[in-house]
Design an enzyme around this catalytic site. Structure first.
Site, PDB file in Angstrom:
ATOM      1  N   SER A 152       0.857  -1.188   0.000  1.00 39.92           N
ATOM      2  CA  SER A 152       0.000   0.000   0.000  1.00 39.92           C
ATOM      3  C   SER A 152       0.888   1.232   0.000  1.00 39.92           C
ATOM      4  O   SER A 152       2.075   1.162   0.341  1.00 39.92           O
ATOM      5  CB  SER A 152      -0.889   0.001   1.249  1.00 39.92           C
ATOM      6  OG  SER A 152      -1.501   1.248   1.453  1.00 39.92           O
ATOM      7  N   TYR A 165      -1.944  -0.419  10.568  1.00 31.19           N
ATOM      8  CA  TYR A 165      -1.964  -0.771   9.138  1.00 31.19           C
ATOM      9  C   TYR A 165      -0.642  -0.416   8.470  1.00 31.19           C
ATOM     10  O   TYR A 165      -0.041  -1.232   7.767  1.00 31.19           O
ATOM     11  CB  TYR A 165      -3.117  -0.034   8.461  1.00 31.19           C
ATOM     12  CG  TYR A 165      -3.264  -0.309   6.984  1.00 31.19           C
ATOM     13  CD1 TYR A 165      -3.673  -1.563   6.532  1.00 31.19           C
ATOM     14  CD2 TYR A 165      -3.015   0.686   6.038  1.00 31.19           C
ATOM     15  CE1 TYR A 165      -3.822  -1.817   5.173  1.00 31.19           C
ATOM     16  CE2 TYR A 165      -3.168   0.444   4.688  1.00 31.19           C
ATOM     17  CZ  TYR A 165      -3.563  -0.809   4.261  1.00 31.19           C
ATOM     18  OH  TYR A 165      -3.702  -1.059   2.917  1.00 31.19           O
TER      19      TYR A 165
END
Length: 238
Positions: A152, A165
């Site tokens: 990501s 995350y």
């Protein structure tokens, strides 16, 4: 992403459809990727948490075989992979795409450690376990097989309230870099992708936690951090 993923290789090798294993195909990137590759001649092996909730376009597609797998349990990953390995067979596996992932937003000072560990299980430890299980099949396919880890932009830049995350994606970045150098000697490519914000269900699932984060900060400091954050968000150059 559409071109980059499809152009990784031709669909056919020695007259046999190339097999690709993708985790998390029930929605978002995994869903569209499974359909895209299947429509272009790949034999897609897809996993999701609940077989009964597989979208009809996925479960009924002749080029996609669906298996149930829970990435949050190493034991379940091992058990779920046994029939997958049989399905892969002697031709081997062309590509493993570790796509399944999750977000647990919240301030690092207050996020429960068990939830922090769970994020790492889904985003780091589970993918590594699957890589270890798939290695023999990737080697069987031969030179040119590949592992694609869905990282990501949060693996490149950590934002506030996304520490769990971002931490897991930074870990996946390091894992992928080391693995690329290790498996290069065996002819296996390791690729990581860093998509930005996309319209997928991964964020909608965490709205309750985001609201809890807001309530925590409002109750602690009369809303001051959230006001400052809102002002920064409007003008991030400050």
């Amino acid at each position: 992403m559409r071109c980059n993923l499809y152009c990784l290789a031709l669909q056919i090798q020695n007259g046999v459809l190339k097999k690709v294993l993708i985790t998390g195909i029930n929605s978002g990137i995994g869903y569209h990727l499974a359909l895209l590759l299947a429509d272009h001649g790949f034999r897609v092996i897809g996993t999701l948490r609940d077989f009964d909730k597989a979208p009809a376009e996925i479960s009924q597609h002749p080029g996609i075989r669906v298996f149930e797998m829970h990435i949050d349990s190493d034991e379940d990953i091992e058990n779920a992979y046994k029939p997958i390995r049989e399905f892969i067979g002697r031709d081997g596996l062309f590509a493993l795409i570790n796509n399944a992932g999750m977000v647990e937003p919240g301030p690092l000072a207050y996020i429960p450690i068990d939830k922090f560990k769970y994020v790492f299980q889904i985003n780091v430890f589970g993918p590594l376990k699957l890589i270890q299980l798939c290695l023999d099949s990737l080697l069987t396919h031969g030179k040119g097989s590949r592992i694609i880890n869905m990282s990501s932009v949060s693996g490149l830049f950590a934002s506030p309230f996304l520490g769990a995350y971002a931490g897991s994606k930074f870990a996946l970045e390091g894992l992928s870099d080391s693995l690329r150098r290790e498996l290069n000697l065996l002819g296996i490519h390791v690729i990581k992708l860093n998509p930005g914000s996309l319209k997928t269900g991964i964020w909608r699932k965490q709205l309750d936690m985001a609201q809890n984060t807001r309530r925590i900060y409002l109750s602690l400091t009369s809303g001051m951090p959230m006001k400052l954050f809102s002002k920064w968000n409007q003008n991030p150059s400050r």
